[in-house]
Every structure is written in structure tokens, then in C-alpha cells.
Scaffold this motif. Structure first.
Motif, PDB file in Angstrom:
ATOM      1  N   ALA A  48       0.816  -1.124   0.063  1.00 59.76           N
ATOM      2  CA  ALA A  48      -0.030  -0.125   0.110  1.00 59.76           C
ATOM      3  C   ALA A  48       0.833   1.283  -0.025  1.00 59.76           C
ATOM      4  O   ALA A  48       0.504   2.297  -0.510  1.00 59.76           O
ATOM      5  CB  ALA A  48      -1.017  -0.085   1.059  1.00 59.76           C
ATOM      6  N   LYS A  51       2.515   1.931  -3.560  1.00 58.34           N
ATOM      7  CA  LYS A  51       1.467   1.947  -4.435  1.00 58.34           C
ATOM      8  C   LYS A  51       1.137   3.578  -4.019  1.00 58.34           C
ATOM      9  O   LYS A  51       0.779   4.545  -5.063  1.00 58.34           O
ATOM     10  CB  LYS A  51       0.233   1.366  -4.381  1.00 58.34           C
ATOM     11  N   TYR A  52       1.108   4.025  -2.895  1.00 57.95           N
ATOM     12  CA  TYR A  52       0.792   5.282  -2.501  1.00 57.95           C
ATOM     13  C   TYR A  52       1.718   6.386  -3.002  1.00 57.95           C
ATOM     14  O   TYR A  52       1.389   7.506  -3.139  1.00 57.95           O
ATOM     15  CB  TYR A  52       0.700   5.597  -0.852  1.00 57.95           C
ATOM     16  N   LEU A  70      -6.344   8.197   1.610  1.00 55.46           N
ATOM     17  CA  LEU A  70      -5.980   6.754   1.614  1.00 55.46           C
ATOM     18  C   LEU A  70      -7.277   5.766   1.268  1.00 55.46           C
ATOM     19  O   LEU A  70      -8.497   6.474   1.362  1.00 55.46           O
ATOM     20  CB  LEU A  70      -5.619   6.146   3.087  1.00 55.46           C
ATOM     21  N   GLU A  73      -8.330   0.586  -2.219  1.00 57.28           N
ATOM     22  CA  GLU A  73      -7.538   0.222  -3.564  1.00 57.28           C
ATOM     23  C   GLU A  73      -6.060   0.027  -3.420  1.00 57.28           C
ATOM     24  O   GLU A  73      -5.489  -0.761  -4.225  1.00 57.28           O
ATOM     25  CB  GLU A  73      -7.884   1.310  -4.460  1.00 57.28           C
ATOM     26  N   PHE A  74      -5.519   0.625  -2.408  1.00 56.20           N
ATOM     27  CA  PHE A  74      -4.069   0.393  -2.027  1.00 56.20           C
ATOM     28  C   PHE A  74      -3.562  -0.733  -1.571  1.00 56.20           C
ATOM     29  O   PHE A  74      -2.420  -1.345  -1.891  1.00 56.20           O
ATOM     30  CB  PHE A  74      -3.274   1.727  -1.347  1.00 56.20           C
TER      31      PHE A  74
END
Length: 316
Positions: A48, A51-52, A70, A73-74
Motif C-alpha cells: 500500500a 502504491k501510495y 487513503l 484500493e492501495f
């Protein structure tokens, strides 16, 4: 200073704190069961977090100053493969450089590592803009990115190196392991945000069209104005035989900021009609506006154009 506070906003700060704590648990002397139970959540949080980082870059490059919120999806393992691609690349560079060192090809290994460390921000930027994995590895593409980004790119590389030196110093000094982990994750958020800012600032040189920019806003405004003019012209065409239709047209023209541009557009469109009587009537006001603006040559041309349609009509 404002940029340095970017990772301390609620969404990135929460993710940094949670991920730092889970990484820290791997290094502390706890029972094996706790360590085992931490592996799965840590894997999810690390994914996560990675990806973030790319979402931060993409959002910043698109001209949005606030960090993304947030989302669940992450934590999905698929959908965004950019973190995996970056890990594969870094692992590949490490493996190749180690192989070169084992064969006493130190100079080649140093050149390889130096090249990809120097172009790492460019590589991250290209991946962040979804340029594709293999095209992003192209040395020509990387060098073109660094050249177009200009001096600010090398300033970023310098700050990047300085930041990791400070992290190393922090790890070896008093604050300890957790502070070093937190500083590392904080720095990564800052770096991805800064790369996004570089892309946005150099968007014209990099041929990038962000979603939120003065150019895109101007395009949207121009498109809205064009649609408004088309709607007005359609109404004028339907009512072209009425006496007051010219007054309706002039009301729309006077409402625009650039009245000469409005006159020019409507005149050009009406001159395409089969019946150009209304265009000639409008020509009187158009020519007068041109002469008031000091554009006498264009005014003479429009006057000649109108008189070619109807020689008996005076347009000034």
C-alpha cells in the motif's frame, strides 16, 4: 518549507507511522509468533505504501497540491504494477552490478550503478507517468528526461543523496532504528512528491499535459466559450429573418471579454451561410469596432468583403 510538511499531512503521515512501526517490529527482539503474525500485515502495508508513493507522484504531476486520501484500493495486490516494476529494476541493477564485481569488472559496475542512481528520479518519474516499464529503461529516454527537466533535476539528485546520508547518520546516532525507518519513509514520500513537482513545473519541456494546469483550464474555458457561441449562432440562424435578431447577436458579443474575437468568429461563420444579409448587417458593427481598436487594415478588408456581397449596403 511548505513542501517539507507535505509528508506530515494526515493521510501520508498515518501510512508512514503504521508502516514504520511494522518494519520496526521485524528488528526488535520479540517472540517468534508476534514476528510471524506481523509478516502478512507488513506485506500488505508495504505494498500500500509503494502504491501510495506513485499515486502521490501522479497527483502532484497533475497539478494537485494536496496528497491523495487513503483508500482500500492501495491494498489490492494487482491493478498497479509500477511498484513491482521498480523493485524488479532495482534488483536487476543490484544483481548485474554484483556479477560485474565478481568478475573484477569494477569500472563497469561503478558506471552502471552511477548511471542508474543518477537517473533513478527520472525512472521513477517515467514509471509514475505510466510511460511503460521497458520504455522507461531506455537510456536515451532517461537522458532526455533529465535534460529536459534541467538544473532542478540535478538539485533533486543532490538533495536525494544528502537526505540518505542524514538518514544513515540518524540511524547510527541517538534516535535509533524507528527514527531512521520513519525518516526513510518520510523522505521517500517527499522525493516522489518533489519528482511530481518537477514534472509539473517542466510540463512543457517534457511534453506532459496535466489534468490541472493553466493551459488545461484555458482549453476548457475556450471549449465552453465555443459551445456557447455555437448555441447562440444556432439560435440566430433559426431567427435570422426577424428584425431583432441582430440585437440578440450583439448582446451576446457585448457580453464577451474579447469582443473583437467574438465579432470575428460570428462574422466568419455567418459569411458561410447561403444568405449573407445578416452577416453584412453585422459587418457595420464589426468594422466600427475594428476602427475603434485601430485595426484599419482589417476593417477595410471586412468592408470590402461585405460590399462584395451587397454593394448597396454601407458598413461604416
Amino acid at each position: 518549507m511548505k513542501m517539507l510538511l507535505y509528508p506530515l499531512r494526515p493521510s501520508p503521515l498515518l501510512l508512514i507511522l503504521v508502516t514504520s512501526f511494522m518494519i520496526w517490529l521485524l528488528f526488535v527482539d520479540l517472540i517468534f509468533l508476534l514476528l510471524f503474525l506481523n509478516v502478512v500485515p507488513l506485506t500488505i502495508m508495504a505494498l500500500a505504501y509503494c502504491k501510495y508513493l506513485f499515486v502521490i507522484l501522479e497527483r502532484t504531476a497533475n497539478g494537485y497540491p494536496d496528497p491523495p486520501v487513503l483508500s482500500y484500493e492501495f491494498i489490492k495486490p494487482f491493478g498497479d504494477f509500477r511498484p513491482y516494476q521498480l523493485v524488479v529494476l532495482l534488483a536487476g541493477v543490484y544483481t548485474l552490478s554484483a556479477w560485474l564485481w565478481q568478475r573484477d569488472l569494477d569500472y563497469l559496475a561503478i558506471i552502471l550503478v552511477a548511471f542508474y542512481l543518477g537517473t533513478l528520479p527520472a525512472l521513477i518519474g517515467l514509471l509514475g507517468l505510466r510511460n511503460g516499464f521497458l520504455p522507461s529503461l531506455n537510456p536515451v529516454t532517461l537522458m532526455r528526461f533529465t535534460y529536459r527537466a534541467g538544473a532542478v533535476y540535478w538539485a533533486l539528485c543532490g538533495v536525494l543523496g544528502l537526505g540518505f546520508m542524514l538518514i544513515l547518520l540518524l540511524y547510527r546516532s541517538g534516535p535509533g532504528l524507528f527514527a531512521a525507518i520513519f525518516a526513510t519513509l518520510y523522505s521517500l514520500v517527499l522525493i516522489f512528491h518533489w519528482i511530481g513537482r518537477v514534472i509539473y513545473a517542466k510540463r512543457q519541456e517534457l511534453d506532459y499535459r496535466p489534468d490541472n494546469s493553466p493551459e488545461r483550464a484555458a482549453e476548457k474555458a475556450a471549449e465552453m466559450l465555443l459551445q456557447k457561441r455555437k448555441h447562440c449562432l444556432e439560435r440566430v440562424y433559426k431567427e435570422r429573418r426577424r428584425e431583432n435578431v441582430l440585437a440578440v447577436l450583439m448582446t451576446h458579443i457585448e457580453a464577451e471579454q474579447d469582443k473583437l474575437a467574438a465579432h470575428a468568429w460570428y462574422h466568419a461563420q455567418m459569411m458561410l451561410w447561403d444568405h449573407k444579409k445578416l452577416a453584412v448587417r453585422h459587418g457595420f458593427f464589426y468594422v466600427r469596432a475594428l476602427r475603434e481598436a485601430g485595426k484599419h487594415i482589417i476593417a477595410d478588408l471586412i468592408q470590402q468583403e461585405c460590399q462584395a456581397v451587397d454593394p448597396d449596403v454601407a458598413v461604416e
